[in-house]
Write an enzyme that holds these catalytic residues in place. Structure first.
Site, PDB file in Angstrom:
ATOM      1  N   ASP A  89       0.797  -1.230   0.000  1.00  0.00           N
ATOM      2  CA  ASP A  89       0.000   0.000   0.000  1.00  0.00           C
ATOM      3  C   ASP A  89       0.830   1.281   0.000  1.00  0.00           C
ATOM      4  OD1 ASP A  89       1.019  -0.280   2.537  1.00  0.00           O
ATOM      5  OD2 ASP A  89      -0.896  -0.250   3.599  1.00  0.00           O
ATOM      6  N   HIS A  90       2.041   1.225   0.565  1.00  0.00           N
ATOM      7  CA  HIS A  90       2.790   2.473   0.778  1.00  0.00           C
ATOM      8  C   HIS A  90       3.548   2.961  -0.455  1.00  0.00           C
ATOM      9  CE1 HIS A  90       1.820   2.227   4.955  1.00  0.00           C
ATOM     10  NE2 HIS A  90       2.638   3.201   5.283  1.00  0.00           N
TER      11      HIS A  90
ATOM     12  N   ASP B 148       3.786  -0.768  11.480  1.00  0.00           N
ATOM     13  CA  ASP B 148       3.252   0.510  11.025  1.00  0.00           C
ATOM     14  C   ASP B 148       2.593   1.191  12.215  1.00  0.00           C
ATOM     15  OD1 ASP B 148       2.506   2.025   8.306  1.00  0.00           O
ATOM     16  OD2 ASP B 148       0.910   2.289   9.784  1.00  0.00           O
TER      17      ASP B 148
ATOM     18  N   ARG C 268      -2.301  12.155  10.113  1.00  0.00           N
ATOM     19  CA  ARG C 268      -1.107  12.959  10.428  1.00  0.00           C
ATOM     20  C   ARG C 268      -1.078  14.204   9.556  1.00  0.00           C
ATOM     21  NH1 ARG C 268       3.301   8.428  12.105  1.00  0.00           N
ATOM     22  NH2 ARG C 268       2.314   8.274  14.142  1.00  0.00           N
TER      23      ARG C 268
ATOM     24  N   SER D  63      12.470   6.476  16.696  1.00  0.00           N
ATOM     25  CA  SER D  63      11.797   5.345  16.050  1.00  0.00           C
ATOM     26  C   SER D  63      12.606   4.064  16.272  1.00  0.00           C
ATOM     27  CB  SER D  63      11.634   5.626  14.556  1.00  0.00           C
ATOM     28  OG  SER D  63      12.391   4.731  13.798  1.00  0.00           O
TER      29      SER D  63
ATOM     30  N   ARG E  24      13.455   1.828  14.309  1.00  0.00           N
ATOM     31  CA  ARG E  24      13.944   1.286  13.032  1.00  0.00           C
ATOM     32  C   ARG E  24      15.193   0.420  13.215  1.00  0.00           C
ATOM     33  NH1 ARG E  24      15.251   6.613  10.969  1.00  0.00           N
ATOM     34  NH2 ARG E  24      13.015   6.774  10.899  1.00  0.00           N
TER      35      ARG E  24
HETATM   36  S1  SF4 Z   1      -1.789   6.409   8.008  1.00  0.00           S
HETATM   37 FE1  SF4 Z   1      -0.189   5.106   7.224  1.00  0.00          FE
HETATM   38  S2  SF4 Z   1      -1.219   3.203   6.620  1.00  0.00           S
HETATM   39 FE2  SF4 Z   1      -2.798   4.774   6.860  1.00  0.00          FE
HETATM   40  S3  SF4 Z   1      -3.108   5.562   4.802  1.00  0.00           S
HETATM   41 FE3  SF4 Z   1      -1.655   6.884   5.854  1.00  0.00          FE
HETATM   42  S4  SF4 Z   1       0.362   6.063   5.305  1.00  0.00           S
HETATM   43 FE4  SF4 Z   1      -1.161   4.491   4.830  1.00  0.00          FE
END
Ligand code: SF4
Length: 753
Positions: free
Chosen positions: A94-95, A159, A447, A642, A644
Site C-alpha cells: 500500500d505504501h 506501522d 497525520r 523510532s 527502526r
Molecule cells: S496512516 Fe499510514 S497506513 Fe494509513 S493511509 Fe496513511 S500512510 Fe497508509
C-alpha cells in the site's frame, strides 16, 4: 471465509482461565487492556506487572506488515532458518503507490516502478507462509479490520497506525521490523507494561459530529505526547453508540497522542461488523466470550481505582473539529476555526480536500460524505476545491462503485485514487502548487506534520472527518462552517448544506471486487525468493560472523556523539527509505546526522588510516576493509526515537564492535544486542570525557561475559597514557548467547538445524 479461525478459537478457549489466574495474581478486577495482555503472557509470572515499569514477554496472535517495512523484516526472517512463520502473518502493498492522475494509471505505474519489490514480497510470502495482499488490494489497517482483527486478540504490526484494529476490540500495537522478525521466528515479544487511560464516553453523536471528532478532541486534551507509554481504553454508554469502523478511526489516530494503542470493549456494533464482513461465526464466538472481552464490572463502577487517568467526553456536546496545521493536537472546534485561521494567517482558500485513507474510509464514512455531495449536486453546487477520494480497500471501492457513492463524488469534481496510502504518506505527485507555496488542504487522514502529504513545508494541512472535509471542499474556504453558513449555488441562491446521513453498512452486502489476496503455498520449499543480484533496492542478507572468535582489542573510535543521537541521527529516513531493503546501500547513511564531540561537521570524522576527515560511513567501510574494529561513543539516551532496525544493523554491517554510551534508549539497546553488537554504558558517565579521537580501545572480561558483571574498557591514549574504566551492560544470558552466535537470528538458525 474467516482467516485462522482455529487459532482464534484456541485463543478464546484458554482466555477465561488465564484471566482468572491474572485476577488472582493482581488481587483485583481487571481492565480490558490487562485482560488481553495477561492472557497473552509468554510464560508464568509470579508478580503482577507494574505499570510503566515492568517488562513482560508476550505472544502476539498475528503480525501485519506494510510493503515498505516488510522488506527488511522479511530479509531478516529469511536468515532465521525457519521454513514458515511461527504465527499468522500478512504483507500489504500500500505504501509504494504514488498518487498522480487516478487509480488505474497510478497503479499501473506503481506495478512497473516497484516490480522488483513486489516480486520479492510475493515470492517470500509464498515461500514462508504469509498472506500477501497485492498492490491495489487495500491499505493495511482497513484490510486487517475487514479480515483479521478479532476481539481480545493481540497483534503487532510494522506501522504506527496498527492500533486501528482496536475498533474490533483487539490490542494492536505498532512496532519496528525487529520485533516482527522475533515474533515470526517464534520468539516472544517484549513490552514495557503500559499505563491505562480510561476515556468515558457518554451521550450520542448527531448532526455533523462523527467518530473522528472524539479523537480530534482527545488529541487537543492530551497533546501529541499525552498517551506515551499508555493504552487508551474507551468505555461507557457512548462507546456502544459508535459503529465498529468509527471505533477503528478513533483507535487509529490514538497514534497521534503517542499511545501504545487504543481499544474498545466488545459490543453488538462489533458483532454486526463481523457478520457484515463474512465472520458471523466469529461474532457468535465473541458473544459467548463477552465477559472476557470487556473490563470487569467493578472497573466500570469505580473507574478511578483502575485507570491512571480518566477523561470524560460527552458525545451530545461534541462539536466537529478541524485540527492543525502541522500538528494533530492543535484542535479547533468548527465554531472557532474561522477566527483561528484569521488570527494565525492560515490561508483561507482550500486548495484540495482529501477523504478516505486507512483512518476514514468505511462504508459509513463514504456514505455520509456522499450524502453531502448528492445534496450539493441536487442544489447546483460543485466543489470549489480539488476533491480527492482514497478508498481504504478494494472491497470498499467495489462496494461504493456499485452503490453509486463514487459517482456522487465524481459529480462534484472528485478524483478517485488507488486503494493505497498515496497523499497520506507523501506519495503524491501534486500539481498546481509550486514548491514552497503557502496553501491549505483539508484531509480525513491522521497525520499532518510539515511535508507529510506533499513534501511542501508550506502546505497547511488540517485533519478532520470525511464529512467536514467534503463540506469544506465544497465551500473552498477554511472559514466556512456548514452548521451555520450557506453556500451560493449556480443560480446565485444561498443554500445551507444538510447534515450528513447514511448507512453504517451496505444494505446489499459488501462486493469483494477484484481479488487482491494471494494465499501462501502449502509447501513453499521449492519456491525461489526473487531478488535480482543487480538490484539497488534489495539485497539478500548474509549472516554476521560469530563474535566468540573475534578480538575486541585496539579498536579505533569511529566518532563520539555529543548530545541527542536518535535513530534519525544514526540512520535517517527520507530518500534513504528507497534502500531499506538493501543493507549495503542504505549503510551509506550511517551516522549522517551525528553531532561530533570532536568538532567535525555532523556525520563526519577523522579517518585514522588516512588522517583525512570523511563521512563516518566511509571511514567505517575503510576500517572494515583494513580489518580494524571500531567503536562508537554515545551520549545520554543513545538511540531514542523510532525503533527502526537499520540503526542497529548498519553499524554491525560496517564492522562496528561496540557502542559505548552514557545511557541507551531501551528499544535501540535491545536492537543492537539482537544484531550482535556490544551495547555498553560507562559506569561513571563522566568517563565519556576521557575518550579522545585517536584513542585505541580494548574491552576486557568478555571471556567471562556474564549477566550483571561489568566489563573493563581499556583506553590507550596517543601520548602513551592509559585509563581503565568499568563499563556496564544489561545482557541477560539469552542475549549473551545472541552475542556469541553473532546475532539473535544466527542463534535461531542454529537451533533450527
Ligand atoms: S496512516 Fe499510514 S497506513 Fe494509513 S493511509 Fe496513511 S500512510 Fe497508509
Amino acid at each position: 471465509m474467516i482467516f485462522d479461525f482455529e487459532m482464534i478459537k484456541a485463543v478464546y478457549k484458554g482466555m477465561g482461565e488465564k484471566q482468572n489466574a491474572a485476577r488472582e495474581l493482581t488481587g483485583r478486577p481487571l481492565t480490558l487492556t490487562e485482560k488481553i495482555l495477561l492472557s497473552h503472557l509468554d510464560s508464568h509470572i509470579d508478580q503482577a506487572p507494574v505499570r510503566q515499569s515492568t517488562y513482560a514477554y508476550l505472544n502476539p496472535d498475528r503480525v501485519a506488515m506494510q510493503d515498505a517495512t516488510a522488506q527488511m523484516a522479511l530479509l531478516q526472517f529469511m536468515s532465521s532458518g525457519r521454513k514458515k512463520v511461527a504465527v499468522p502473518s500478512t504483507v500489504h502493498c500500500d505504501h509504494l503507490i504514488q498518487a498522480e492522475v487516478g487509480a488505474k494509471n497510478d497503479l499501473l505505474r506503481a506495478n512497473e516502478e516497484n516490480k522488483e519489490v513486489y516480486d520479492f514480497l510475493a515470492s517470500v510470502s509464498q515461500k514462508y507462509g504469509l498472506g500477501f495482499w497485492k498492490p491495489g488490494a487495500g491499505i493495511i489497517h482497513q484490510v486487517v479490520l475487514e479480515n483479521y482483527a478479532f476481539p481480545g486478540g493481540l497483534m503487532i504490526g510494522t506501522d504506527s497506525h496498527t492500533p486501528n484494529a482496536g475498533g474490533l476490540g483487539m490490542l494492536a500495537i505498532g512496532v519496528g521490523g525487529a520485533d516482527a522478525v522475533d515474533v515470526m521466528a517464534g520468539l516472544p515479544w517484549e513490552l514495557k507494561w503500559p499505563g491505562v487511560i480510561g476515556v468515558h464516553l457518554t451521550g450520542k453523536m448527531s448532526g455533523w459530529t462523527s467518530a473522528k471528532d472524539v479523537i480530534l478532541k482527545l488529541a487537543g486534551i492530551l497533546t501529541v505526547k499525552g498517551g506515551t507509554g499508555r493504552i487508551v481504553e474507551y468505555f461507557g454508554p457512548g462507546a456502544s453508540s459508535i459503529s465498529c469502523t468509527g471505533k477503528g478511526t478513533i483507535c487509529n489516530m490514538g497514534a497521534e497522542i503517542g499511545a501504545t494503542t487504543s481499544v474498545f470493549p466488545f459490543d453488538e456494533r462489533m458483532a454486526t461488523y463481523l457478520s457484515a464482513t463474512g465472520r458471523a461465526e466469529l461474532a457468535g464466538l465473541s458473544r459467548d466470550h463477552q465477559k472476557e472481552l470487556t473490563a470487569d464490572p467493578e472497573v466500570f463502577s469505580s473507574p478511578e481505582k483502575y485507570y491512571d487517568q480518566i477523561i470524560e467526553i460527552d458525545l451530545n456536546k461534541l462539536e466537529p473539529h478541524v485540527n492543525g496545521p502541522f500538528t494533530p493536537d492543535k484542535a479547533w472546534p468548527i465554531s472557532q476555526l474561522a477566527k483561528a485561521a484569521k488570527d494565525n494567517g492560515y490561508p483561507d482558500e482550500i486548495k484540495v480536500g482529501l477523504i478516505g485513507s486507512c483512518t476514514n474510509s468505511s462504508y459509513e464514512d463514504i456514505e455520509r460524505s456522499a450524502s453531502i455531495a448528492r445534496f450539493a449536486v441536487k442544489h447546483g453546487i460543485k466543489a470549489r476545491s480539488e476533491f480527492v477520494v482514497t478508498p481504504g480497500s478494494e472491497q470498499i471501492r467495489a462496494t461504493i462503485e456499485r452503490d453509486g457513492q463514487l459517482e456522487d463524488f465524481r459529480k462534484i469534481g472528485g478524483l478517485v485514487l488507488a486503494n493505497a496510502c498515496g497523499p497520506c504518506i507523501g506519495q503524491w505527485k501534486r500539481h498546481g502548487v509550486a514548491a514552497g507555496e503557502k496553501n491549505t488542504i483539508v484531509t480525513s487522514y491522521n497525520r499532518n506534520f510539515a511535508k507529510r502529504n506533499d513534501g511542501n513545508a508550506a502546505t497547511h494541512s488540517f485533519v478532520t472527518s470525511p464529512e467536514m472535509a467534503t463540506a469544506l471542499a465544497l465551500a473552498g474556504r477554511l472559514s466556512f462552517n456548514p452548521l451555520t453558513d450557506t453556500l451560493s449555488n449556480d443560480k446565485g441562491e444561498a443554500v445551507k448544506l444538510q447534515p450528513p446521513t447514511g448507512d453504517e453498512l451496505p444494505a446489499n452486502g459488501f462486493d469483494p471486487g477484484e481479488k487482491g489476496y494471494v494465499a501462501p503455498a502449502r509447501d513453499g520449499s521449492d519456491i525461489e525468493v526473487k531478488i535480482n543480484p543487480e538490484s539497488k533496492r534489495l539485497q539478500l542478507l548474509h549472516p554476521f560472523t560469530p563474535r566468540k572468535e573475534e578480538s575486541f582489542t585496539d579498536m579505533v573510535v569511529l566518532a563520539k556523539a555529543e548530545g541527542k543521537c536518535t535513530t534519525d541521527h544514526i540512520s535517517p529516513a527520507g530518500p534513504w527509505l528507497r534502500f531499506r531493503g538493501h543493507l549495503d546501500n542504505i549503510s551509506d547513511n550511517l551516522f549522517i546526522g551525528v553531532v561530533s564531540a570532536f568538532g567535525h561537521e555532523a556525520g563526519t570524522g577523522k579517518n585514522e588510516l588516512s588522517g583525512d576527515v570523511d563521512k563516518l560511513s566511509a571511514n567505517a567501510r575503510a576500517y572494515k576493509k583494513a580489518g580494524m574494529g571500531w567503536v562508537m561513543i554515545g551520549d545520554e539516551n543513545y538511540g531514542e526515537g523510532s525503533s527502526r532496525e537499520h540503526a542497529a544493523m548498519e553499524p554491525r554491517f560496517l564492522g562496528g564492535k561496540a557502542i559505548i554510551a552514557k545511557s541507551f534508549a531501551r528499544i535501540h539497546e535491545t536492537n543492537l544486542k539482537k544484531q550482535g553488537m556490544l551495547a555498553l554504558t560507562f559506569k561513571n558517565p563522566d568517563d565519556y570525557d576521557l575518550i579522545r579521537e585517536d584513542d585505541r580501545l580494548s574491552i576486557g572480561g568478555l571471556e567471562n561475559f556474564r549477566p550483571g558483571e561489568p566489563l573493563i574498557l581499556k583506553i590507550r591514549h596517543n601520548d602513551g597514557s592509559e585509563d581503565n574504566v568499568e563499563v556496564n551492560h544489561t545482557f541477560n544470558q539469552a542475549q549473551i548467547d545472541w552475542f556469541k552466535a553473532g546475532s539473535a537470528l544466527n542463534l535461531i538458525a542454529a537451533q533450527q538445524k
